[in-house]
Design a protein around this motif. Structure first.
Motif, PDB file in Angstrom:
ATOM      1  N   VAL A 277       0.834  -1.205   0.000  1.00 40.54           N
ATOM      2  CA  VAL A 277       0.000   0.000   0.000  1.00 40.54           C
ATOM      3  C   VAL A 277       0.868   1.253   0.000  1.00 40.54           C
ATOM      4  O   VAL A 277       0.619   2.215  -0.741  1.00 40.54           O
ATOM      5  CB  VAL A 277      -0.946  -0.004   1.225  1.00 40.54           C
ATOM      6  N   ARG A 278       1.916   1.247   0.806  1.00 38.52           N
ATOM      7  CA  ARG A 278       2.777   2.430   0.906  1.00 38.52           C
ATOM      8  C   ARG A 278       3.614   2.652  -0.349  1.00 38.52           C
ATOM      9  O   ARG A 278       3.692   3.775  -0.872  1.00 38.52           O
ATOM     10  CB  ARG A 278       3.697   2.289   2.115  1.00 38.52           C
ATOM     11  N   LEU A 281       1.083   1.993  -3.981  1.00 42.85           N
ATOM     12  CA  LEU A 281      -0.134   2.790  -4.111  1.00 42.85           C
ATOM     13  C   LEU A 281      -0.004   4.176  -3.487  1.00 42.85           C
ATOM     14  O   LEU A 281      -0.941   4.984  -3.587  1.00 42.85           O
ATOM     15  CB  LEU A 281      -1.319   2.063  -3.455  1.00 42.85           C
ATOM     16  N   GLY A 283      -0.271   4.904  -0.490  1.00 40.84           N
ATOM     17  CA  GLY A 283      -1.383   5.016   0.442  1.00 40.84           C
ATOM     18  C   GLY A 283      -0.926   5.025   1.884  1.00 40.84           C
ATOM     19  O   GLY A 283       0.266   4.915   2.185  1.00 40.84           O
ATOM     20  N   ASP A 284      -1.895   5.140   2.813  1.00 45.29           N
ATOM     21  CA  ASP A 284      -1.607   5.175   4.236  1.00 45.29           C
ATOM     22  C   ASP A 284      -2.419   4.106   4.949  1.00 45.29           C
ATOM     23  O   ASP A 284      -2.982   3.202   4.321  1.00 45.29           O
ATOM     24  CB  ASP A 284      -1.893   6.568   4.819  1.00 45.29           C
ATOM     25  N   SER A 285      -2.501   4.223   6.278  1.00 45.71           N
ATOM     26  CA  SER A 285      -3.201   3.217   7.076  1.00 45.71           C
ATOM     27  C   SER A 285      -4.685   3.137   6.731  1.00 45.71           C
ATOM     28  O   SER A 285      -5.296   2.079   6.823  1.00 45.71           O
ATOM     29  CB  SER A 285      -3.032   3.520   8.567  1.00 45.71           C
ATOM     30  N   ARG A 286      -5.268   4.271   6.328  1.00 41.97           N
ATOM     31  CA  ARG A 286      -6.688   4.256   5.972  1.00 41.97           C
ATOM     32  C   ARG A 286      -6.928   3.390   4.734  1.00 41.97           C
ATOM     33  O   ARG A 286      -7.899   2.642   4.676  1.00 41.97           O
ATOM     34  CB  ARG A 286      -7.188   5.672   5.736  1.00 41.97           C
ATOM     35  N   MET A 287      -6.028   3.490   3.769  1.00 38.05           N
ATOM     36  CA  MET A 287      -6.166   2.670   2.564  1.00 38.05           C
ATOM     37  C   MET A 287      -5.975   1.193   2.902  1.00 38.05           C
ATOM     38  O   MET A 287      -6.709   0.331   2.393  1.00 38.05           O
ATOM     39  CB  MET A 287      -5.158   3.098   1.499  1.00 38.05           C
ATOM     40  N   PHE A 339      -5.180   0.648  -7.033  1.00 36.55           N
ATOM     41  CA  PHE A 339      -5.895   0.326  -5.801  1.00 36.55           C
ATOM     42  C   PHE A 339      -7.047  -0.626  -6.082  1.00 36.55           C
ATOM     43  O   PHE A 339      -7.258  -1.607  -5.355  1.00 36.55           O
ATOM     44  CB  PHE A 339      -6.424   1.603  -5.162  1.00 36.55           C
TER      45      PHE A 339
END
Length: 451
Positions: A277-278, A281, A283-287, A339
């Motif tokens: 995810v990091r 993508l 992204g962060d913890s929410r993703m 995603f």
């Protein structure tokens, strides 16, 4: 208008009581997962302390799950389930009282987590063993599907969400108190289970004919007569369950597949997916949390769909193909930069995994002799749980020497191959035809009383 198949178990009073209590209890478990974290933080604990408290629950579960299976075959399951819920209530009420009075310490939370783990080790083999005693055989698939769809909704979504709200609005101690209230309600509801026809066969005494694939105990001795309980050792009972498992190819090779899948899949999903995810993508913890929620939604829908149909004629084939094919999309997770592509892969994995699990739980209840069901269920539980921490421990070091995309490729590719091997070695296509389960039984179980 006929009742939808997924809802047919609710026609039986004892099932309505049992599933209501289970729903409340697993909702409380979901709340505890969040309440425990913030209670540890509130007490000044950091990652190390939180890890120790969380590990206490896992230790209790793994250490006692085999004993829980033996207890489910020795002790009346109604009594065992009520006792477990009473113990859960007592320990969480104690933690809540200590928290409210400002006397709570970290070791109290760890002890509470340990007792809840031990409780789960005794509860779920007994729950699995009691279902065939209160439901007709043709309703077991729907009952297992209902549990499979309810668990991700209540334990992974609703319970944690409500606990987070309570912690934010009030305090962690109030959230712990809410968990205690859940266990109180579950304990009260369980006491409405009828006592008729719910006593477990005593230490190996078979239930009537002993199930579709066995009568007397595996050692050839008859069951207890006249209510007299045969006294046997823990290891004798455990050995009996192991011998039955080793001598039943479809059961043995499904567990072999489960061992390999847990070893290869759990670590990448739990440990390495956040880095996907990091890095892939941005992204962060929410993703990451949303992706896990998508997988949970897939599991719930897969369970509900399976519960809505009859058990397939090729039940072993459908089960293994669901598990094997459903793992294949994970092979591409390490190279995906979309995603929605990763979300689709996880949704498929969750849905197909739950289809297989619903069928698997039903097979245990319909093909394993009743006097062995608790032990075989606990062996299944133990085999799966024992390798989870190993998989998570190996994932990190593996990522230090191998690219993450290769780890996911191997994980997603090994499981379908092993599914094919397991089907071939155990001769599952021939076995399922020799033991058809898709026909409606001529007579319902007399134990499904109260209707």
């Amino acid at each position: 208008m006929p009742t939808p198949k997924a809802l047919r178990p609710f026609a039986h009073r004892e099932y309505r009581v049992l599933i209501a209590a289970l729903a409340i209890s697993i909702f409380g478990s979901g709340m505890w997962a969040v309440a425990m974290v913030y209670q540890v933080i509130h007490l000044g604990g950091g990652p190390l302390e939180l890890s120790m408290v969380a590990a206490a629950g896992s230790v209790g579960l793994v250490a006692f799950v085999l004993a829980g299976g033996i207890a489910a075959d020795r002790i009346p399951q109604r009594r065992l389930i009520i006792a477990v819920e009473g113990a859960n209530l007592a320990v969480i009420a104690a933690v809540s009282g200590l928290a409210m009075t400002g006397l709570l310490q970290l070791w109290h939370v760890a002890a509470g987590s340990f007792v809840l783990g031990v409780g789960a080790a005794f509860f779920f083999p007994a729950y699995s063993a009691i279902l065939p005693r209160i439901l007709p055989a043709q309703d077991l698939l729907a009952a297992n599907g209902m549990e499979g769809s309810m668990r991700p909704v209540l334990q992974q979504a609703a319970g944690p969400a409500v606990a987070g709200i309570v912690v934010a609005a009030l305090s962690p101690s109030h959230a712990v108190t809410a968990v205690a209230v859940c266990h109180l309600l579950a304990f009260i509801v369980l006491n409405f289970l009828g006592q008729h026809a719910l006593a477990a066969p005593a230490n190996g005494a078979a239930d009537g004919a002993g199930g579709p694939e066995g009568g007397a105990a595996a050692d050839g001795t008859p069951g207890a007569e006249g209510g007299e309980v045969r006294r046997r050792s823990f290891f004798h009972d455990l050995r009996e369950g192991v011998i039955y498992t080793l001598g039943t190819p479809w059961l043995l090779w499904t567990l072999v597949w489960a061992c390999i899948s847990v070893l290869f899949l759990i670590g990448p999903i739990e440990v390495l997916l956040p880095f996907v995810v990091r890095d892939q993508l941005a992204g962060d913890s929410r993703m990451f949390g949303f992706l896990l929620a998508v997988m949970g939604v897939g599991a719930a829908l897969g369970s509900l769909l399976t519960a809505s149909f009859r058990l397939p004629r090729r039940y072993l084939t459908v089960m293994m193909v669901s598990w094997g094919a459903g793992s294949l999309p994970l092979a591409a997770v390490g190279v995906m930069d979309s995603f929605w592509a990763i979300a689709a892969a996880l949704f498929i994995f969750g849905a197909t995994g739950s289809v297989g699990m619903v069928i698997w739980g039903t097979l245990l209840q319909r093909r394993v002799p009743p006097h062995l069901l608790g032990r075989v269920s606990s062996l299944d539980f133990f085999v799966s749980l024992a390798l989870m921490p190993v998989s998570m421990a190996l994932a990190g070091p593996a990522a230090e020497v191998l690219p993450i995309w290769l780890i996911f490729l191997v994980a997603g590719g090994v499981c379908p191959v092993m599914a094919v091997i397991a089907m071939a070695v155990a001769r599952m296509p021939a076995d399922e035809l020799a033991h058809p389960l898709d026909q409606e039984p001529a007579l319902e179980r007399t134990t499904a009383a109260g209707d």
